[in-house]
Scaffold this active site. Structure first.
Site, PDB file in Angstrom:
ATOM      1  CG  ASP A  44      -1.771  -1.197   1.366  1.00  0.00           C
ATOM      2  OD1 ASP A  44      -2.224  -1.716   0.330  1.00  0.00           O
ATOM      3  OD2 ASP A  44      -1.945  -1.667   2.503  1.00  0.00           O
TER       4      ASP A  44
ATOM      5  CG  HIS B 161      -1.429  -2.074  -7.238  1.00  0.00           C
ATOM      6  ND1 HIS B 161      -0.522  -2.634  -8.085  1.00  0.00           N
ATOM      7  CD2 HIS B 161      -1.186  -2.617  -6.026  1.00  0.00           C
ATOM      8  CE1 HIS B 161       0.245  -3.485  -7.405  1.00  0.00           C
ATOM      9  NE2 HIS B 161      -0.154  -3.501  -6.161  1.00  0.00           N
TER      10      HIS B 161
HETATM   11  P1  GDP Z   1      -0.499   0.260  -3.723  1.00  0.00           P
HETATM   12  O1  GDP Z   1      -1.212  -1.001  -3.409  1.00  0.00           O
HETATM   13  O2  GDP Z   1       0.955   0.244  -3.351  1.00  0.00           O
HETATM   14  O3  GDP Z   1      -0.728   0.726  -5.127  1.00  0.00           O
HETATM   15  O4  GDP Z   1      -1.123   1.366  -2.760  1.00  0.00           O
HETATM   16  P2  GDP Z   1      -2.678   1.615  -2.440  1.00  0.00           P
HETATM   17  O5  GDP Z   1      -3.369   2.000  -3.649  1.00  0.00           O
HETATM   18  O6  GDP Z   1      -3.230   0.482  -1.654  1.00  0.00           O
HETATM   19  O7  GDP Z   1      -2.563   2.805  -1.389  1.00  0.00           O
HETATM   20  C1  GDP Z   1      -2.050   4.025  -1.674  1.00  0.00           C
HETATM   21  C2  GDP Z   1      -3.121   5.080  -1.421  1.00  0.00           C
HETATM   22  O8  GDP Z   1      -2.510   6.323  -1.282  1.00  0.00           O
HETATM   23  C3  GDP Z   1      -4.090   5.220  -2.556  1.00  0.00           C
HETATM   24  O9  GDP Z   1      -5.363   5.494  -2.038  1.00  0.00           O
HETATM   25  C4  GDP Z   1      -3.550   6.416  -3.360  1.00  0.00           C
HETATM   26  O10 GDP Z   1      -4.545   7.131  -4.058  1.00  0.00           O
HETATM   27  C5  GDP Z   1      -2.989   7.243  -2.267  1.00  0.00           C
HETATM   28  N1  GDP Z   1      -1.819   8.036  -2.614  1.00  0.00           N
HETATM   29  C6  GDP Z   1      -0.748   7.657  -3.363  1.00  0.00           C
HETATM   30  N2  GDP Z   1       0.170   8.657  -3.357  1.00  0.00           N
HETATM   31  C7  GDP Z   1      -0.325   9.629  -2.569  1.00  0.00           C
HETATM   32  C8  GDP Z   1       0.184  10.888  -2.115  1.00  0.00           C
HETATM   33  O11 GDP Z   1       1.295  11.296  -2.451  1.00  0.00           O
HETATM   34  N3  GDP Z   1      -0.605  11.611  -1.260  1.00  0.00           N
HETATM   35  C9  GDP Z   1      -1.824  11.200  -0.852  1.00  0.00           C
HETATM   36  N4  GDP Z   1      -2.507  11.965  -0.009  1.00  0.00           N
HETATM   37  N5  GDP Z   1      -2.337  10.016  -1.259  1.00  0.00           N
HETATM   38  C10 GDP Z   1      -1.594   9.247  -2.089  1.00  0.00           C
END
Ligand code: GDP
Length: 438
Positions: free
Chosen positions: A13, A41
């Site tokens: 995440d 993701h």
């Molecule tokens: P992944 O599984 O590694 O792709 O990550 P997830 O999607 O589960 O979780 C990352 C969350 O953080 C998502 O809801 C993204 O929209 C959000 N996100 C990613 N980068 C940023 C950021 O720089 N700032 C904020 N506030 N949210 C972010």
């Protein structure tokens, strides 16, 4: 252009989907290398907000080939659903292909996951109950079925007949009702009809692409702390999340991978069980969980579970950097730390004896440690509007420089929000580490 692997540096995440969506603008091929539909993701772009479970995050770029690699386990039902949701949003899925070597997740895998997790009583592993662990264990036990098997009816039926007794016995031993052999054969027939044109042998395609030095992105799932071997076993996923496995999962030689980008969230979060040394509770946890815009809030993308939150853990980052050999970092969610007076960065794990470890030990020891913090100055922000390294407050830059130093790799990307335009590319020499040290 080189082959670039994008892997999670922490518990998952970290925002890999966001980074892969951004990087795949220039990629010809994006390959999901491991895991199954337990991933979520999140990608926010002009098509909307998506939680991609199996389809690589490159799908939003017209022309990019998206491969679901041999190292993944694929639930055809959820994949079909995900494809139709993308199509309904106007996304072209015509270039999404599945490796014929990828294993299939059947409903009996989910049934087993559910029964096994329930059987663990008050000590669950915290799985997503999507059948991922059982599918990987069947793969290792050589009773798994693969996507390519769907294309060869006689072979498929022979394999199903061979594996059936073991499949049924496992469910029955857990007190469940096993599916009949005919049911399984019918289900495979349905999957074959709907997916046959998407199942391919990826080897010729990738050999040809590598010969041309095509730009290929490898997309990992979860993060180093959930790696099957080097994570917090048994609270881990059932595949390897480290870059060493990315070559296997994609089906390319390891030395073809020339860049390894570690995606690091600016603080710690974990969904599921297991030690989280820097965990905070109450108001502070809520502050981290609900920081930034709501689409980025810390609730499981697959299960909706609130994620556990904690201060940034440099020991975990160093572990990931050692095991992955990061050539660069992508730091996400920096904006969530805006407004904190100071940032407690965990630089050591103190054992009950008083000894301080600077590496991640085996789980029984990890369960006993407490964090040793170095306190870095915070900043007022907001960082969400920054578009260049120079736009960031000096204290935020100092924090990023410290992460680079710990990982021994430069910070190349900084994300300050979930939007596509909220990723800054850093070329400042300032963001490069001097020496890797704690
Ligand atoms: P992944 O599984 O590694 O792709 O990550 P997830 O999607 O589960 O979780 C990352 C969350 O953080 C998502 O809801 C993204 O929209 C959000 N996100 C990613 N980068 C940023 C950021 O720089 N700032 C904020 N506030 N949210 C972010």
């Amino acid at each position: 252009m080189p082959v670039v692997a994008v892997v999670g540096a922490l518990w998952g995440d970290e925002g890999k989907g966001h980074i892969v969506d951004y990087l795949s603008r220039t990629a010809e091929i994006v390959i999901r290398v491991q895991g199954g539909d337990n991933a979520g993701h999140t990608v926010v772009n002009e098509y909307g907000t998506f939680r991609l479970h199996l389809v690589p995050a490159g799908v939003f770029h017209p022309g990019t080939i998206c491969l679901i690699g041999a190292g993944t386990v694929v639930n055809p039902d959820t994949l079909l659903q995900e494809l139709s949701e993308l199509e309904a949003a106007g996304v072209d899925t015509g270039r999404v292909w599945i490796s014929d070597r990828a294993h299939l997740v059947f409903p009996y895998h989910r049934q087993r996951d559910e029964l096994e997790e329930r059987g663990r009583g008050d000590r669950p592993l915290g799985t997503t109950r999507r059948g991922i662990g059982p599918a990987y264990s069947d793969k290792a036990a050589r009773i798994g079925l693969r996507a390519g098997d769907l294309l060869h009816r006689d072979w498929l039926h022979r394999r199903l007949r061979q594996a059936y007794a073991a499949i049924a016995a496992r469910i029955a031993a857990l007190g469940g009702e096993p599916p009949s052999l005919e049911e399984l054969m019918d289900r495979c027939e349905g999957w074959r009809e709907r997916l046959k044109d998407r199942i391919i042998d990826t080897i010729p395609l990738l050999q040809e692409a590598l010969r041309r030095d095509a730009h290929i992105l490898l997309e990992g799932q979860l993060g180093a702390m959930r790696d099957l071997d080097w994570g917090i076993y048994p609270y881990v996923t059932s595949s390897n999340t480290l870059v060493g496995y990315a070559a296997v999962g994609a089906g390319i030689p390891p030395q073809a991978i020339r860049e390894v980008i570690g995606v690091v969230k600016a603080f710690a979060t974990a969904v599921g069980e297991g030690p989280l040394v820097t965990e905070v509770h109450g108001e502070l946890a809520e502050r981290l969980r609900r920081g930034g815009p709501p689409e980025g809030w810390e609730f499981g993308a697959t299960t909706g579970r609130p994620r556990r939150c904690g201060w940034p853990d440099a020991v975990a980052l160093r572990h990931a950097a050692w095991l992955n050999g990061f050539t660069a970092l992508a730091v996400t969610k920096l904006d969530v730390l805006d407004g904190l007076e100071e940032i407690p960065l965990c630089v050591g794990y103190r054992l009950p004896s008083g000894e301080v470890l600077t590496h991640v030990p085996d789980t029984p020891i990890l369960e006993q440690v407490s964090p040793v913090y170095e306190r870095l100055p915070g900043w007022t922000g907001p960082t969400a509007t920054a578009r260049r390294w120079e736009d960031l407050p000096e204290a935020a830059r100092a924090y990023l420089r410290r992460l680079a130093e710990i990982a021994g790799a430069p910070v190349r990307y900084v994300s300050v929000g979930p939007g596509r335009d909220q990723i800054l590319e850093v070329d400042s020499a300032e963001a490069k580490p001097g020496a890797a040290s704690l």
